[in-house]
Write an enzyme that holds these catalytic residues in place. Structure first.
Site, short mmCIF file in Angstrom:
data_model
loop_
_atom_site.label_atom_id
_atom_site.label_comp_id
_atom_site.label_asym_id
_atom_site.label_seq_id
_atom_site.Cartn_x
_atom_site.Cartn_y
_atom_site.Cartn_z
N LYS A 1 81.69 -60.08 21.28
CA LYS A 1 82.05 -61.51 21.22
C LYS A 1 81.19 -62.27 20.22
O LYS A 1 80.68 -63.36 20.50
CB LYS A 1 81.97 -62.17 22.60
CG LYS A 1 82.94 -61.56 23.61
CD LYS A 1 82.95 -62.32 24.93
CE LYS A 1 83.84 -61.68 25.97
NZ LYS A 1 83.35 -60.39 26.48
O1 LIG Z 1 86.38 -59.82 25.82
C1 LIG Z 1 86.42 -59.35 26.94
O2 LIG Z 1 86.52 -58.14 27.11
C2 LIG Z 1 86.51 -60.26 28.09
C3 LIG Z 1 87.14 -61.47 27.87
C4 LIG Z 1 87.48 -62.27 28.97
O3 LIG Z 1 88.13 -63.30 28.81
N1 LIG Z 1 87.14 -61.88 30.21
C5 LIG Z 1 86.46 -60.71 30.44
O4 LIG Z 1 86.23 -60.39 31.62
N2 LIG Z 1 86.06 -59.92 29.38
C6 LIG Z 1 85.25 -58.69 29.61
O5 LIG Z 1 86.05 -57.74 30.32
C7 LIG Z 1 85.27 -57.06 31.29
C8 LIG Z 1 85.84 -57.35 32.68
O6 LIG Z 1 85.17 -56.56 33.63
P1 LIG Z 1 85.73 -56.38 35.13
O7 LIG Z 1 85.95 -57.75 35.68
O8 LIG Z 1 84.63 -55.64 35.83
O9 LIG Z 1 87.00 -55.57 35.06
C9 LIG Z 1 83.83 -57.53 31.09
O10 LIG Z 1 83.22 -56.62 30.18
C10 LIG Z 1 83.96 -58.88 30.43
O11 LIG Z 1 82.88 -59.18 29.58
#
Ligand SMILES: O=C(O)c1cc(=O)[nH]c(=O)n1[C@@H]1O[C@H](COP(=O)(O)O)[C@@H](O)[C@H]1O
Length: 270
Positions: free
Chosen positions: A95
């Site tokens: 990011k």
């Molecule tokens: O860019 C991302 O991957 C991201 C964007 C977003 O809007 N929301 C989001 O949760 N993420 C990433 O996606 C992953 C979600 O993880 P879980 O919620 O454990 O499935 C994490 O690594 C967050 O940093």
């Protein structure tokens, strides 16, 4: 092969729209890994090897490595994925977002140091902050558009002359910045109506969709809102729900079961 071609092949070969997120938190590791210097690498490679045939991509989150001074293990992990599972693209979730000269260094970090196939980028600083990543023609650049968190609405939902800011990001990306076909967008699974709106704006552009699993996003609504006419177009990310499906030494097998269930649930609605 470009990121986009590699992703299209992985969608097809593994019959999967599942992106396995690699967010290694040592506090949640099984007991036998605790205290080992290479615990993060060991934990992640076991997950990767157990799920590679079920995934269309892997997404390591850089903060989980940097916070533990484990960037060397991130380098080794991505090298392992390229060597053992060469068909699966790696999205480095960093990011980043900065002025062009600094963005050049972030691009070198992501693509040359870590050898990622794509990187997540914050588009808030505009076109010239994104261009240094686009200068790597075979790499993917995935811009934050409508993030999965509740606070994403604070800015992304602001009206900017008849449309919301996230819609403007989607439009700018699709109509002006994506001249080389390298761009994708992040749209959270927690906001299926916005996924559908973004899909209308951007055509077949790949969407990275985090928010199923631990964040509670609805798989059916996500797939229905985001799939393309070819029933692809999505990298639906799940991290914690897969990584920590099991707590003991059989965690990789438990992760595989969770990944398989998620892949199959996604496919039911394609
Ligand atoms: O860019 C991302 O991957 C991201 C964007 C977003 O809007 N929301 C989001 O949760 N993420 C990433 O996606 C992953 C979600 O993880 P879980 O919620 O454990 O499935 C994490 O690594 C967050 O940093």
């Amino acid at each position: 092969m470009t990121f986009t071609d590699q992703l299209a092949a992985a969608w097809q070969d593994n019959d999967s729209l599942l992106c396995v997120g690699l967010d290694p938190d040592p506090a949640k590791f099984p007991a036998h890994l605790k205290g080992r210097d290479d615990a993060i690498f060991e934990f992640c490679t076991a997950i990767v090897d157990a799920t590679a045939d079920l995934a269309c991509s892997f997404k390591p989150q850089i903060a989980y490595f940097a916070a533990r001074r484990a960037e060397d293990q991130l380098e080794a992990l991505i090298a392992h994925i390229h060597e053992k599972h060469p068909g699966i693209p790696v999205i480095l979730d960093a990011k980043r977002g900065d002025i062009g000269s600094t963005a050049e260094q972030y691009a070198v970090e992501a693509f040359e140091r870590f050898r990622a196939d794509a990187v997540t980028v914050n588009p808030y600083m505009g076109r010239d902050s994104v261009e240094p990543y686009l200068a790597f023609p075979d790499k993917g650049v995935i811009l934050l558009c409508r993030t999965s968190n509740a606070g994403g609405s604070d800015l992304q939902f602001l009206d900017v002359g008849g449309e919301k800011l996230y819609q403007r990001v989607a439009r700018l990306a699709a109509e002006q910045w994506n001249t080389s076909g390298q761009i994708g967008l992040v749209v959270g699974a927690t906001f299926p109506a916005e996924i559908a709106r973004v899909r209308q704006i951007v055509g077949d552009m790949p969407l990275l969709v985090p928010g199923i699993g631990a964040q509670g996003g609805d798989v059916e609504a996500t797939v229905n809102a985001g799939k393309t006419a070819k029933t692809t177009g999505l990298m639906i990310n799940s991290s914690r729900a897969i990584l920590y499906a099991g707590q003991d030494e059989n965690y990789a097998a438990a992760a595989r079961r969770a990944a398989q269930e998620t892949r199959d649930a996604i496919n039911r609605y394609r």
